[in-house]
Design a protein around this motif. Sequence first.
Motif, PDB file in Angstrom:
ATOM      1  N   LYS A 179     -78.704  27.192  84.471  1.00 14.01           N
ATOM      2  CA  LYS A 179     -78.792  27.740  85.821  1.00 14.01           C
ATOM      3  C   LYS A 179     -77.381  27.798  86.392  1.00 14.01           C
ATOM      4  O   LYS A 179     -76.602  26.858  86.232  1.00 14.01           O
ATOM      5  N   LYS A 180     -77.093  28.898  87.068  1.00  6.25           N
ATOM      6  CA  LYS A 180     -75.778  29.061  87.684  1.00  6.25           C
ATOM      7  C   LYS A 180     -75.660  28.125  88.885  1.00  6.25           C
ATOM      8  O   LYS A 180     -76.558  28.054  89.717  1.00  6.25           O
ATOM      9  N   ILE A 181     -74.539  27.424  88.956  1.00  5.82           N
ATOM     10  CA  ILE A 181     -74.256  26.560  90.109  1.00  5.82           C
ATOM     11  C   ILE A 181     -73.382  27.320  91.104  1.00  5.82           C
ATOM     12  O   ILE A 181     -73.727  27.475  92.264  1.00  5.82           O
ATOM     13  N   ARG A 182     -72.230  27.802  90.626  1.00  6.91           N
ATOM     14  CA  ARG A 182     -71.315  28.534  91.505  1.00  6.91           C
ATOM     15  C   ARG A 182     -70.235  29.220  90.691  1.00  6.91           C
ATOM     16  O   ARG A 182     -70.018  28.892  89.529  1.00  6.91           O
ATOM     17  N   GLN A 183     -69.554  30.154  91.337  1.00 14.57           N
ATOM     18  CA  GLN A 183     -68.425  30.851  90.735  1.00 14.57           C
ATOM     19  C   GLN A 183     -67.147  30.343  91.397  1.00 14.57           C
ATOM     20  O   GLN A 183     -67.110  30.142  92.610  1.00 14.57           O
ATOM     21  N   LEU A 184     -66.130  30.105  90.595  1.00 11.74           N
ATOM     22  CA  LEU A 184     -64.852  29.586  91.075  1.00 11.74           C
ATOM     23  C   LEU A 184     -63.709  30.454  90.577  1.00 11.74           C
ATOM     24  O   LEU A 184     -63.857  31.167  89.582  1.00 11.74           O
ATOM     25  N   GLU A 185     -62.580  30.364  91.233  1.00 10.42           N
ATOM     26  CA  GLU A 185     -61.393  31.080  90.733  1.00 10.42           C
ATOM     27  C   GLU A 185     -60.837  30.398  89.490  1.00 10.42           C
ATOM     28  O   GLU A 185     -60.348  31.042  88.580  1.00 10.42           O
ATOM     29  N   HIS A 186     -60.897  29.060  89.454  1.00 10.16           N
ATOM     30  CA  HIS A 186     -60.356  28.305  88.326  1.00 10.16           C
ATOM     31  C   HIS A 186     -61.389  27.280  87.858  1.00 10.16           C
ATOM     32  O   HIS A 186     -62.067  26.665  88.684  1.00 10.16           O
ATOM     33  N   CYS A 187     -61.475  27.069  86.543  1.00 10.93           N
ATOM     34  CA  CYS A 187     -62.423  26.101  85.986  1.00 10.93           C
ATOM     35  C   CYS A 187     -62.008  24.679  86.352  1.00 10.93           C
ATOM     36  O   CYS A 187     -60.823  24.374  86.444  1.00 10.93           O
ATOM     37  N   SER A 188     -63.004  23.829  86.548  1.00 13.62           N
ATOM     38  CA  SER A 188     -62.730  22.444  86.918  1.00 13.62           C
ATOM     39  C   SER A 188     -63.418  21.440  85.992  1.00 13.62           C
ATOM     40  O   SER A 188     -63.417  20.249  86.275  1.00 13.62           O
ATOM     41  N   CYS A 189     -63.993  21.907  84.901  1.00 10.44           N
ATOM     42  CA  CYS A 189     -64.676  21.012  83.965  1.00 10.44           C
ATOM     43  C   CYS A 189     -63.690  20.402  82.977  1.00 10.44           C
ATOM     44  O   CYS A 189     -62.646  20.979  82.692  1.00 10.44           O
ATOM     45  N   PRO A 190     -64.048  19.230  82.387  1.00  9.54           N
ATOM     46  CA  PRO A 190     -63.236  18.693  81.290  1.00  9.54           C
ATOM     47  C   PRO A 190     -63.230  19.695  80.126  1.00  9.54           C
ATOM     48  O   PRO A 190     -64.157  20.489  79.986  1.00  9.54           O
ATOM     49  N   LEU A 191     -62.200  19.643  79.295  1.00  8.13           N
ATOM     50  CA  LEU A 191     -62.064  20.606  78.204  1.00  8.13           C
ATOM     51  C   LEU A 191     -63.283  20.667  77.301  1.00  8.13           C
ATOM     52  O   LEU A 191     -63.677  21.739  76.849  1.00  8.13           O
ATOM     53  N   VAL A 192     -63.912  19.537  77.033  1.00 14.87           N
ATOM     54  CA  VAL A 192     -65.061  19.516  76.120  1.00 14.87           C
ATOM     55  C   VAL A 192     -66.251  20.278  76.716  1.00 14.87           C
ATOM     56  O   VAL A 192     -67.156  20.672  75.989  1.00 14.87           O
ATOM     57  N   HIS A 193     -66.232  20.519  78.021  1.00 17.51           N
ATOM     58  CA  HIS A 193     -67.316  21.243  78.678  1.00 17.51           C
ATOM     59  C   HIS A 193     -66.845  22.587  79.229  1.00 17.51           C
ATOM     60  O   HIS A 193     -67.453  23.134  80.140  1.00 17.51           O
ATOM     61  N   SER A 194     -65.755  23.114  78.689  1.00 15.47           N
ATOM     62  CA  SER A 194     -65.215  24.382  79.149  1.00 15.47           C
ATOM     63  C   SER A 194     -65.280  25.415  78.033  1.00 15.47           C
ATOM     64  O   SER A 194     -64.888  25.130  76.901  1.00 15.47           O
ATOM     65  N   PHE A 195     -65.775  26.603  78.363  1.00 16.97           N
ATOM     66  CA  PHE A 195     -66.009  27.645  77.372  1.00 16.97           C
ATOM     67  C   PHE A 195     -65.528  28.987  77.920  1.00 16.97           C
ATOM     68  O   PHE A 195     -65.130  29.083  79.079  1.00 16.97           O
ATOM     69  N   ILE A 196     -65.590  30.031  77.100  1.00 22.27           N
ATOM     70  CA  ILE A 196     -65.242  31.366  77.553  1.00 22.27           C
ATOM     71  C   ILE A 196     -66.369  32.327  77.187  1.00 22.27           C
ATOM     72  O   ILE A 196     -67.077  32.134  76.205  1.00 22.27           O
ATOM     73  N   PHE A 197     -66.544  33.376  77.999  1.00 25.07           N
ATOM     74  CA  PHE A 197     -67.480  34.438  77.667  1.00 25.07           C
ATOM     75  C   PHE A 197     -66.877  35.278  76.548  1.00 25.07           C
ATOM     76  O   PHE A 197     -65.670  35.457  76.479  1.00 25.07           O
TER      77      PHE A 197
END
Length: 97
Positions: free
Chosen positions: A78-96
């Motif tokens: 489920k979408k939480i929100r859209q941000l200008e910059h990612c704020s997750c730890p690297l292990v939880h960061s992905f790209i489309f």
Amino acid sequence: YCVEFKTESLSHHCALESRPYARWMQYLREGHTVCVACQPPAMNTDTHRCSGDGHNADGGKILHWEAVGNSQCQGTWKKIRQLEHCSCPLVHSFIFT
């Protein structure tokens, strides 16, 4: 831009992934927040959006995802929100893609 999602479900195939370049799939968990960055070349040049980013989806809408490199590793979020910059730890960061 970046989109935060809360993982709702994922297939057991994610945890079974052992190839070195795909071990990140083992760290996916239900209930975790993940960040997904939208950047070229996945970004549509006309709309400046990435397919599957949940645009116009409210927080209650279940969206489907699939991991690149292992089509059996898939689930919902489920979408939480859209941000200008990612704020997750690297292990939880992905790209489309």
